[in-house]
Write an enzyme that holds these catalytic residues in place. Structure first.
Site, PDB file in Angstrom:
ATOM      1  N   HIS A  17       0.843  -1.200   0.000  1.00 48.14           N
ATOM      2  CA  HIS A  17       0.000   0.000   0.000  1.00 48.14           C
ATOM      3  C   HIS A  17       0.883   1.256   0.000  1.00 48.14           C
ATOM      4  CE1 HIS A  17      -3.155  -2.587   2.270  1.00 48.14           C
ATOM      5  NE2 HIS A  17      -3.682  -2.299   1.090  1.00 48.14           N
ATOM      6  N   ARG A  94      -1.668  -5.879  -8.468  1.00 49.38           N
ATOM      7  CA  ARG A  94      -0.435  -6.645  -8.253  1.00 49.38           C
ATOM      8  C   ARG A  94      -0.201  -7.657  -9.353  1.00 49.38           C
ATOM      9  NH1 ARG A  94      -2.789  -7.977  -2.492  1.00 49.38           N
ATOM     10  NH2 ARG A  94      -4.496  -8.143  -3.958  1.00 49.38           N
ATOM     11  N   SER A 132      -2.995  -7.762   2.670  1.00 51.79           N
ATOM     12  CA  SER A 132      -3.305  -7.674   4.109  1.00 51.79           C
ATOM     13  C   SER A 132      -3.791  -9.035   4.610  1.00 51.79           C
ATOM     14  CB  SER A 132      -4.398  -6.636   4.354  1.00 51.79           C
ATOM     15  OG  SER A 132      -3.992  -5.380   3.908  1.00 51.79           O
TER      16      SER A 132
END
Ligand code: PNS
Length: 169
Positions: A17, A94, A132
């Site tokens: 992030h 990603r 995450s």
């Protein structure tokens, strides 16, 4: 003045992030990091904890480049983006696997609010597998998460797990 919203759950914020925020700062004068309040999910960190942690870890970026704000929002992202007079939504991609879902969201958001553009950004390759969700899973199974989240976030995760275990008795 170009303002972007960088929305997400940030539970917790990862180095991926932060990489996107740094890159976004090269394109925008101001980025609002917007934490989604999602009543359907049981997060690891509360909204306040996530807000505090984002402020801490982005302080360094803000000193050197664009203006960064940390806020939270509920409801439709595009409504919030219009309310905050944003020009764009920033999302990190990603891998190709992210693309399908992100494209769907971007096109739906464009249909709902044609004024707001979505900008996809790629993080550094070293963060291409960092999420995450995986960071939490590895951490909760006692795996090493060094280098995946800032040291302060790792420390907060350790503190949080002690609290959670205490609460559970
Ligand atoms: O970090 P995440 O969980 O991948 O972020 C997802 C987020 C917050 C960008 C997305 O769930 C969202 O925008 N939620 C707000 C509700 C909304 O606008 N839904 C319609 C999306 S097309």
């Amino acid at each position: 003045m170009l303002r972007a919203i960088y929305p997400g759950s940030f539970d917790p914020v990862t180095n991926g992030h932060l990489d996107i925020i740094e890159r976004g700062c090269k394109l925008f004068d101001e980025i609002i990091i917007a934490i989604l309040i999602n009543p359907d999910k049981k997060p690891f960190f509360t909204i306040e904890e996530r807000r505090e942690m984002l402020l801490q870890v982005t302080a360094e970026i803000e000193r050197s480049s664009c203006r960064l704000l940390v806020e939270d929002f509920q409801g439709l992202l595009v409504d919030y983006a219009v309310e905050r007079k944003a020009d764009a939504i920033v999302r990190g991609i990603r891998a190709i696997s992210d693309y399908e879902y992100e494209l769907q969201m971007a096109l739906m958001n464009r249909r709902l609010e044609p004024k707001i553009e979505t900008v996809f950004m790629m993080p550094a390759e070293i963060y291409s597998y960092v999420s995450s969700r995986l960071v939490k899973e590895v951490f909760l199974l006692d795996g090493k998460i060094e280098g995946l989240v800032p040291p302060v976030v790792e420390a907060l995760m350790r503190k949080k797990i002690v609290e959670v275990e205490k609460e559970a008795g």
